[in-house]
Every structure is written in C-alpha cells, then in structure tokens.
Design an enzyme around this catalytic site. Structure first.
Site, PDB file in Angstrom:
ATOM      1  N   ASN A 116     -10.379  -3.711  -1.062  1.00 49.85           N
ATOM      2  CA  ASN A 116     -10.256  -2.609  -2.020  1.00 49.85           C
ATOM      3  C   ASN A 116      -9.364  -2.968  -3.191  1.00 49.85           C
ATOM      4  O   ASN A 116      -8.522  -3.839  -3.060  1.00 49.85           O
ATOM      5  CB  ASN A 116      -9.664  -1.387  -1.294  1.00 49.85           C
ATOM      6  CG  ASN A 116     -10.745  -0.573  -0.619  1.00 49.85           C
ATOM      7  OD1 ASN A 116     -11.814  -0.409  -1.198  1.00 49.85           O
ATOM      8  ND2 ASN A 116     -10.465  -0.061   0.567  1.00 49.85           N
ATOM      9  N   TYR A 166     -14.695  10.776  -0.658  1.00 53.08           N
ATOM     10  CA  TYR A 166     -13.603  10.565  -1.629  1.00 53.08           C
ATOM     11  C   TYR A 166     -13.664  11.513  -2.821  1.00 53.08           C
ATOM     12  O   TYR A 166     -12.685  11.632  -3.565  1.00 53.08           O
ATOM     13  CB  TYR A 166     -13.598   9.109  -2.127  1.00 53.08           C
ATOM     14  CG  TYR A 166     -12.938   8.168  -1.144  1.00 53.08           C
ATOM     15  CD1 TYR A 166     -11.614   7.776  -1.308  1.00 53.08           C
ATOM     16  CD2 TYR A 166     -13.622   7.691  -0.031  1.00 53.08           C
ATOM     17  CE1 TYR A 166     -11.003   6.928  -0.403  1.00 53.08           C
ATOM     18  CE2 TYR A 166     -13.014   6.848   0.881  1.00 53.08           C
ATOM     19  CZ  TYR A 166     -11.702   6.468   0.685  1.00 53.08           C
ATOM     20  OH  TYR A 166     -11.085   5.635   1.588  1.00 53.08           O
ATOM     21  N   ARG A 190       0.838  -1.206   0.000  1.00 53.01           N
ATOM     22  CA  ARG A 190       0.000   0.000   0.000  1.00 53.01           C
ATOM     23  C   ARG A 190       0.876   1.260   0.000  1.00 53.01           C
ATOM     24  O   ARG A 190       0.592   2.231  -0.693  1.00 53.01           O
ATOM     25  CB  ARG A 190      -0.934  -0.004   1.215  1.00 53.01           C
ATOM     26  CG  ARG A 190      -1.720   1.290   1.359  1.00 53.01           C
ATOM     27  CD  ARG A 190      -2.732   1.197   2.482  1.00 53.01           C
ATOM     28  NE  ARG A 190      -3.378   2.458   2.736  1.00 53.01           N
ATOM     29  CZ  ARG A 190      -4.270   2.669   3.706  1.00 53.01           C
ATOM     30  NH1 ARG A 190      -4.613   1.678   4.500  1.00 53.01           N
ATOM     31  NH2 ARG A 190      -4.818   3.839   3.876  1.00 53.01           N
ATOM     32  N   HIS A 242     -16.621   4.816  -3.736  1.00 49.62           N
ATOM     33  CA  HIS A 242     -15.719   5.965  -3.545  1.00 49.62           C
ATOM     34  C   HIS A 242     -15.929   7.037  -4.614  1.00 49.62           C
ATOM     35  O   HIS A 242     -15.046   7.861  -4.850  1.00 49.62           O
ATOM     36  CB  HIS A 242     -14.245   5.506  -3.457  1.00 49.62           C
ATOM     37  CG  HIS A 242     -13.955   4.748  -2.181  1.00 49.62           C
ATOM     38  ND1 HIS A 242     -12.723   4.256  -1.858  1.00 49.62           N
ATOM     39  CD2 HIS A 242     -14.762   4.419  -1.132  1.00 49.62           C
ATOM     40  CE1 HIS A 242     -12.776   3.657  -0.677  1.00 49.62           C
ATOM     41  NE2 HIS A 242     -14.016   3.734  -0.225  1.00 49.62           N
ATOM     42  N   CYS A 271     -19.023  -1.242   1.546  1.00 50.24           N
ATOM     43  CA  CYS A 271     -18.163  -0.125   1.927  1.00 50.24           C
ATOM     44  C   CYS A 271     -18.773   0.569   3.132  1.00 50.24           C
ATOM     45  O   CYS A 271     -19.997   0.568   3.297  1.00 50.24           O
ATOM     46  CB  CYS A 271     -18.053   0.857   0.767  1.00 50.24           C
ATOM     47  SG  CYS A 271     -17.015   2.279   1.158  1.00 50.24           S
TER      48      CYS A 271
HETATM   49  C1  G6P Z   1     -12.401   4.100   4.356  1.00 55.54           C
HETATM   50  C2  G6P Z   1     -12.740   3.362   3.103  1.00 55.54           C
HETATM   51  C3  G6P Z   1     -12.190   1.984   3.102  1.00 55.54           C
HETATM   52  C4  G6P Z   1     -10.720   2.012   3.422  1.00 55.54           C
HETATM   53  C5  G6P Z   1     -10.452   2.737   4.714  1.00 55.54           C
HETATM   54  C6  G6P Z   1      -8.974   2.947   4.899  1.00 55.54           C
HETATM   55  O1  G6P Z   1     -13.144   3.669   5.358  1.00 55.54           O
HETATM   56  O2  G6P Z   1     -14.100   3.328   2.846  1.00 55.54           O
HETATM   57  O3  G6P Z   1     -12.404   1.429   1.833  1.00 55.54           O
HETATM   58  O4  G6P Z   1     -10.231   0.697   3.524  1.00 55.54           O
HETATM   59  O5  G6P Z   1     -11.039   3.979   4.712  1.00 55.54           O
HETATM   60  O6  G6P Z   1      -8.699   3.277   6.213  1.00 55.54           O
HETATM   61  P1  G6P Z   1      -7.203   3.222   6.754  1.00 55.54           P
HETATM   62  O7  G6P Z   1      -7.312   3.455   8.206  1.00 55.54           O
HETATM   63  O8  G6P Z   1      -6.660   1.878   6.385  1.00 55.54           O
HETATM   64  O9  G6P Z   1      -6.482   4.327   6.031  1.00 55.54           O
END
Ligand code: G6P
Length: 438
Positions: free
Chosen positions: A150, A253, A96, A201, A171
């Site tokens: 994702n 988003y 990531r 998103h 989601c």
């Molecule tokens: C949001 C999105 C998710 C994503 C998450 C990431 O909730 O809807 O799709 O996985 O944020 O959160 P993080 O704490 O991993 O940055």
C-alpha cells in the site's frame, strides 16, 4: 529442469506470508510451485525465520516438494523468477502508527491508505518499489511484479509509469465483496460476476450478476442495512438512501469519504479509550500471531489471521499467478494502466477495474463513462494520486503540498501545511528524496 513456478516474496517476514503459502498450496494443481524465496531486510530477519519455519511445516504437511528459502539479498532473490510479490512495509508498523496519528492531530482522518496517512506511506514506499523495479530491469527480469504494498494504487502507478517491469496491483477488497455476495446468495464465488471500476480503495461494483443474471438491486437491498466491512474498517451502515442515490455497491473504504465525521468520531473514541490507532491494535494482533506461529505443532494457517484486514489476499495473488502461468483466462478485479477504460481519467493512471487475466497479463474488461455521482470524487483523488507519485519521485515539496491540498480528507491548506511538515520531519530517515530541515 524447472518443475514449477519460482516466486520471490519481498517483505517475506510479514505475518501475512502463511496466508500466501496456504493459497499456493490450495492451488498447487493449477500452478505447481518449485521455489518460494522470502526476502526481507535485517530488521525483519527474526520474523522471517519464524514465518519460514511455519511455512515449511505447512508445505510438508501437504506433501508438496516446494523449496522455501529466505534471504536478506534482495537482488539475488529477484533472479530467474516467474513472479515477484511485493508485500513490504517501509518503516514497519511504527511508521504506520505515525501515518495514522499525524492527521488526527489536526482533526483529519488517520488511515493507512486514504487521506494524509496514505500520502505519507506513498512518499516512503514509492522510492523502494522503484528500486526493486530497477533491480529487475538490470537483471533483465521478465517476471510479473504483483504489488500488494500500500497505497497500492499509487505504488502501482509509479511502477507502471517509472519502470519497464510488468506490474499488476492487487487488493483483497473486490474479492471480499464477491465472497460476501456469494455467501448471501448461497452460490459459489465463481458464480458471481461484477462490472467493477474506480481506483484502489475508491471503487464500485456497478452491476452484479449471479450466473449471468443481473442481481444488482437485490444486492443493494441486502447491503443497505448491512454494516459488515473489512476487519480493519469501523462498522457503518450505508443506508437505503445513499445506495439508491448511487445505485452501485461501494468499496468499504468509501466510508471514509462519505461518513468522514462518523469515522473520525470513531477514531477519536478509540484514541480516548486508550486503544490507539489501527496500527497499535495490529501490533498486538501480530505479537499474538507470531507467538502462535512458533508452536512447532502448528502446520496450517491459524484462524487468528482473520483478525487482519487482508483476508483472501492469497486467493487474489494465486488466482492471478496461476492464470498467467497456465495461460488460463479468468476475470478478476486488478489495478492496471487505464488506457481507454475510464476515458475521464488520464491514460497512464492506475485504475481498479474488472480485467481479463491470462498469459499476456491483465487487460481491462470494463470501459465506460463514470456516473456523475462518483466521477468528481474519483477524478479529484486521481489528481491527488498523480501529484503524490510525482512528489515521491522528485522530492519536490511544493508538489507534495499541492497533492495534500487536493486530498478530499484534508480539510484546509493550513492543515495540509502542518501535516506535511510533521510527515517530513517524522519520516526523515525514510525520505532521502526530500530536503528536510530538522
Ligand atoms: C484491507 C486492505 C489492505 C490493507 C488491510 C489492512 O484488507 O484492502 O490494503 O492492507 O486491510 O489490514 P490491517 O489488519 O493491517 O489493518
């Protein structure tokens, strides 16, 4: 004899698992659970041990008879299931971090799901999601596959179009919007209704209701100077002018598409300040979380989990599961096959819309033409998604380039080519479908 739902969780070692277990315990009356099997790969075994021990303490504290077991044998875990939850991350947070930083080298937004970062994640993830689907097909599984992994839009679309499993993409953003509105109006979340459409998103609450009364304009008024967002997205006000112009409540988003310069500025400021990308901060949050999880006195979901962007995700997962399991109709926002819901998008596209969930699965409740103010963006992103899914399945490099060139957060062909080269090189261990020169 079966005494409740049997659930497999792929990516069971995730720090989010206690959130899911908490949700299953909170909704136990609606859907009794017999077995939860956490599945991970060997790299995730230690994390899975830690979350499984916390989960067992949580179950014991609530006095429920749920068997919670762990395995590295995914195929065995997929047998005889009612639900399979996908919450895995191919390559972990290190991958990531690369997804987020590669686009930034060339002046583009670095984000896990939107822009070129989401593209890289899709190339790594879709083949694994399809392997899971293949296993389920071969086992003759009739389980529902609930996908949180994702980029959820493209992973769900790949599952819908390249497998026969019954997949629904989920989601937490729509429910977070619903919760925020309920709080602002001092009502229960179930009192809030939304006509919701778009892509994961990239979606909108077009009209918002409280107990059936249209409150869209009041919500937009409150939302215009509110810079609240998901925990993982930088704060940024929408402003009156924008919300008046589009007359809908956008998914958080959308900030990446509409305030790209400012979001990029904030992302570079974080890098300059040595804070790293979001993945780097999540690594630190996770390290703390796993320390907390190991405390034998901890028997519930710790509040620190709210620092992650996935708040309420278990509410979504468990609500969908219990409506299907008990054939109890409920309206929710999910990612499903478009069909005729949004006639300006392909029928086989995954779309994020209000849907009726019951024992038959999920059917769209929303249908209509898209407002011109957002139609072009949604169509362009869907074209990018279609091409990305095709590239992930085929390993065709020119389709991959066409995908990136169509992404609105990739500024030029030159940048698209450079990003693609870096993505393919730096993910070579995860992209067997592509022929990558060293
Ligand atoms: C949001 C999105 C998710 C994503 C998450 C990431 O909730 O809807 O799709 O996985 O944020 O959160 P993080 O704490 O991993 O940055």
């Amino acid at each position: 004899m079966k005494t409740g739902a049997r659930i497999a969780v792929i990516g069971g070692g995730s720090s989010y698992t206690p959130e899911l277990v908490d949700g299953l315990l909170n909704h136990y009356e609606e859907m009794p659970v017999e077995q939860i099997t956490l599945v991970d790969i060997s790299d995730g075994a230690e994390k899975m041990r830690i979350v499984s021990e916390l989960s067992r303490r949580m179950i014991e504290k609530r006095g429920r008879k749920i068997t919670l077991d762990t395995t590295l044998d995914r195929r065995a875990a997929l047998k005889d299931r009612d639900f399979v939850c996908n919450q895995f991350r191919v390559g972990g947070l290190k991958a990531r971090a690369r997804d987020e930083s590669i686009p930034m080298r060339y002046g583009a937004i670095g984000q896990e799901t939107v822009g070129a970062g989401g593209f890289a994640k899709a190339l790594r993830t879709i083949p694994v999601a399809l392997e899971i689907a293949r296993d389920m097909e071969e086992l003759g599984s009739s389980a529902w596959l609930l996908n949180f992994t994702n980029p959820a839009s493209m992973v769900t679309q790949a599952l819908l179009n390249h497998s026969t499993v019954r997949a629904i993409g989920l989601c937490n953003v729509p429910i977070t919007m619903q919760m925020g509105i309920a709080e602002a109006f001092g009502v229960e979340p179930d009192d809030v209704g939304m006509d919701f459409f778009g892509l994961n998103h990239l979606s909108f609450a077009r009209r918002i209701f409280i107990k059936g009364r249209d409150v869209t304009q009041q919500v937009l008024h409150i939302a215009s100077d509110d810079n609240q967002t998901m925990a993982n997205i930088p704060a940024q006000e929408w402003g009156d002018d924008l919300l008046e112009a589009i007359n809908m409540l956008p998914n958080s988003y959308l900030r990446y598409y509409w305030f790209g310069d400012e979001m990029y500025r904030q992302q570079t400021a974080d890098l300059d300040a040595g804070k790293g990308t979001r993945a780097i901060r999540v690594m630190a949050i996770e390290a703390e979380l796993f320390k907390t999880y190991q405390n034998p006195e901890l028997k519930e979901k710790p509040p620190e989990l709210q620092k992650r962007g996935g708040a309420y995700y278990s509410e979504v997962a468990v609500s969908v599961m219990s409506s299907i399991y008990a054939n109890r109709p409920r309206e929710m926002v999910v990612n499903i096959r478009n069909g005729h819901a949004l006639p300006e998008l392909p029928e086989n596209a995954s779309v994020e819309v209000s849907a009726l969930i019951d024992g038959r699965g999920a059917r769209p409740l929303y249908s209509g033409l898209m407002p011109a103010s957002v139609r072009g963006l949604i169509q362009q992103v869907k074209a990018y998604e279609d091409l990305t899914v095709e590239a992930a399945v085929s390993g065709d490099r020119s389709v991959a380039l066409a995908a990136l060139v169509n992404n609105p957060l990739v500024p030029s062909v030159d940048v698209a080519e450079k990003i693609l080269l870096d993505i393919l090189r730096e993910n070579s261990g995860y992209l067997p479908q592509f022929e990558v020169e060293a």
